[in-house]
Design a protein around this motif. Structure first.
Motif, mmCIF file in Angstrom:
data_model
loop_
_atom_site.group_PDB
_atom_site.id
_atom_site.type_symbol
_atom_site.label_atom_id
_atom_site.label_comp_id
_atom_site.label_asym_id
_atom_site.label_seq_id
_atom_site.Cartn_x
_atom_site.Cartn_y
_atom_site.Cartn_z
ATOM 1 N N TYR A 67 0.786 -1.232 0.000
ATOM 2 C CA TYR A 67 0.000 0.000 0.000
ATOM 3 C C TYR A 67 0.820 1.285 0.000
ATOM 4 N N PHE A 68 2.078 1.210 0.310
ATOM 5 C CA PHE A 68 2.909 2.405 0.390
ATOM 6 C C PHE A 68 4.187 2.174 -0.397
ATOM 7 N N GLU A 69 5.068 3.095 -0.321
ATOM 8 C CA GLU A 69 6.376 2.999 -0.966
ATOM 9 C C GLU A 69 6.240 2.828 -2.477
ATOM 10 N N LYS A 70 6.993 1.895 -3.046
ATOM 11 C CA LYS A 70 7.089 1.769 -4.508
ATOM 12 C C LYS A 70 6.088 0.797 -5.102
ATOM 13 N N GLY A 71 5.376 0.072 -4.276
ATOM 14 C CA GLY A 71 4.371 -0.866 -4.773
ATOM 15 C C GLY A 71 4.888 -2.288 -4.852
ATOM 16 N N ALA A 72 3.955 -3.223 -4.793
ATOM 17 C CA ALA A 72 4.294 -4.644 -4.752
ATOM 18 C C ALA A 72 5.062 -5.094 -5.982
ATOM 19 N N SER A 73 4.710 -4.587 -7.167
ATOM 20 C CA SER A 73 5.393 -5.059 -8.378
ATOM 21 C C SER A 73 6.884 -4.715 -8.345
ATOM 22 N N TYR A 74 7.229 -3.581 -7.755
ATOM 23 C CA TYR A 74 8.634 -3.228 -7.624
ATOM 24 C C TYR A 74 9.347 -4.222 -6.708
ATOM 25 N N TYR A 75 8.794 -4.425 -5.521
ATOM 26 C CA TYR A 75 9.450 -5.279 -4.531
ATOM 27 C C TYR A 75 9.509 -6.741 -4.965
ATOM 28 N N LEU A 76 8.479 -7.206 -5.636
ATOM 29 C CA LEU A 76 8.461 -8.601 -6.062
ATOM 30 C C LEU A 76 9.420 -8.862 -7.220
ATOM 31 N N HIS A 77 10.011 -7.787 -7.764
ATOM 32 C CA HIS A 77 11.037 -7.909 -8.797
ATOM 33 C C HIS A 77 12.409 -7.493 -8.257
ATOM 34 N N SER A 78 12.573 -7.632 -6.961
ATOM 35 C CA SER A 78 13.822 -7.258 -6.306
ATOM 36 C C SER A 78 14.402 -8.487 -5.615
ATOM 37 N N ALA A 79 15.553 -8.925 -6.092
ATOM 38 C CA ALA A 79 16.207 -10.098 -5.485
ATOM 39 C C ALA A 79 16.535 -9.860 -4.001
ATOM 40 N N PRO A 80 17.042 -8.672 -3.630
ATOM 41 C CA PRO A 80 17.298 -8.455 -2.197
ATOM 42 C C PRO A 80 16.022 -8.497 -1.350
ATOM 43 N N PHE A 81 14.899 -8.007 -1.897
ATOM 44 C CA PHE A 81 13.647 -8.077 -1.137
ATOM 45 C C PHE A 81 13.223 -9.523 -0.937
ATOM 46 N N ILE A 82 13.304 -10.310 -1.983
ATOM 47 C CA ILE A 82 12.918 -11.721 -1.880
ATOM 48 C C ILE A 82 13.845 -12.436 -0.896
ATOM 49 N N ALA A 83 15.147 -12.152 -0.979
ATOM 50 C CA ALA A 83 16.102 -12.746 -0.034
ATOM 51 C C ALA A 83 15.801 -12.293 1.389
ATOM 52 N N LYS A 84 15.458 -11.023 1.551
ATOM 53 C CA LYS A 84 15.130 -10.472 2.865
ATOM 54 C C LYS A 84 13.919 -11.188 3.457
ATOM 55 N N LEU A 85 12.914 -11.405 2.645
ATOM 56 C CA LEU A 85 11.705 -12.085 3.105
ATOM 57 C C LEU A 85 11.998 -13.545 3.462
ATOM 58 N N VAL A 86 12.782 -14.218 2.636
ATOM 59 C CA VAL A 86 13.150 -15.615 2.905
ATOM 60 C C VAL A 86 13.981 -15.698 4.188
ATOM 61 N N LEU A 87 14.926 -14.789 4.358
ATOM 62 C CA LEU A 87 15.733 -14.765 5.577
ATOM 63 C C LEU A 87 14.878 -14.493 6.810
ATOM 64 N N PHE A 88 13.919 -13.579 6.689
ATOM 65 C CA PHE A 88 13.033 -13.273 7.809
ATOM 66 C C PHE A 88 12.247 -14.519 8.203
ATOM 67 N N LEU A 89 11.733 -15.224 7.218
ATOM 68 C CA LEU A 89 10.991 -16.455 7.509
ATOM 69 C C LEU A 89 11.909 -17.521 8.108
ATOM 70 N N ALA A 90 13.148 -17.618 7.621
ATOM 71 C CA ALA A 90 14.103 -18.584 8.168
ATOM 72 C C ALA A 90 14.427 -18.267 9.631
ATOM 73 N N VAL A 91 14.638 -16.994 9.931
ATOM 74 C CA VAL A 91 14.905 -16.595 11.318
ATOM 75 C C VAL A 91 13.682 -16.908 12.178
ATOM 76 N N GLY A 92 12.497 -16.661 11.635
ATOM 77 C CA GLY A 92 11.271 -16.984 12.366
ATOM 78 C C GLY A 92 11.154 -18.472 12.660
ATOM 79 N N LEU A 93 11.483 -19.286 11.678
ATOM 80 C CA LEU A 93 11.440 -20.740 11.895
ATOM 81 C C LEU A 93 12.489 -21.172 12.914
ATOM 82 N N LEU A 94 13.679 -20.593 12.841
ATOM 83 C CA LEU A 94 14.719 -20.904 13.825
ATOM 84 C C LEU A 94 14.277 -20.530 15.236
#
Length: 154
Positions: A67-94
């Motif tokens: 809803y804010f910033e650059k929009g979902a299409s921008y972030y979903l085309h960003s390798a660092p964002f995808i890595a950030k989300l995967v890392l966040f989920l990994a830390v959560g699972l740990l």
């Protein structure tokens, strides 16, 4: 109006992220000390704060993406964002590992006893917390790369 909300949500996201890091660091410090009933209760409370701030970081972060910033299409085309989300989920699972251990202490603490924690479990908890801290550092790296537009595709 959205500009003001964008700034507010950015502030909330950063505040929750700093609280998350503080809770994780405090957990790490507390687990290094002598485990008595008081320290065990503090670990349980700190873990609760860690879980709550993780939820806030995730929810507010996703609101920012959609809803804010650059929009979902921008972030979903960003390798660092995808890595950030995967890392966040990994830390959560740990983080489930220490949480389950801390929750297992409830009965002993209700009875006024110090929970038992053998050396092997203690090493495992510390190792998991080290991995969580490494994950947070990598998340910060991804955030910087993302903010600079590095790794954007599409």
């Amino acid at each position: 109006m959205f500009r003001d909300l964008s700034a507010l949500f950015a502030f909330l996201h950063h505040l929750a992220a700093f609280a998350l890091v503080a809770a994780l660091a405090l957990e790490f410090v507390l687990i290094k000390g002598e485990l008595d009933a008081r320290a065990a209760r503090r670990l349980q409370l700190t873990d609760l704060v860690l879980g709550m701030t993780s939820g806030v970081v995730l929810v507010v972060g996703l609101l920012r993406v959609f809803y804010f910033e650059k929009g979902a299409s921008y972030y979903l085309h960003s390798a660092p964002f995808i890595a950030k989300l995967v890392l966040f989920l990994a830390v959560g699972l740990l983080s489930i590992v220490p949480t389950m251990e801390f929750l297992s202490w409830r009965k002993a603490l209700r009875q006024g006893q110090t929970p038992s924690l053998d050396a092997g479990k203690l090493r495992k908890l510390r190792a998991v917390m080290h991995l969580e801290l490494v994950g947070v550092v990598l998340i910060l790296l991804c955030a910087v790369l993302m903010a600079r537009g590095v790794g954007h595709f599409g």
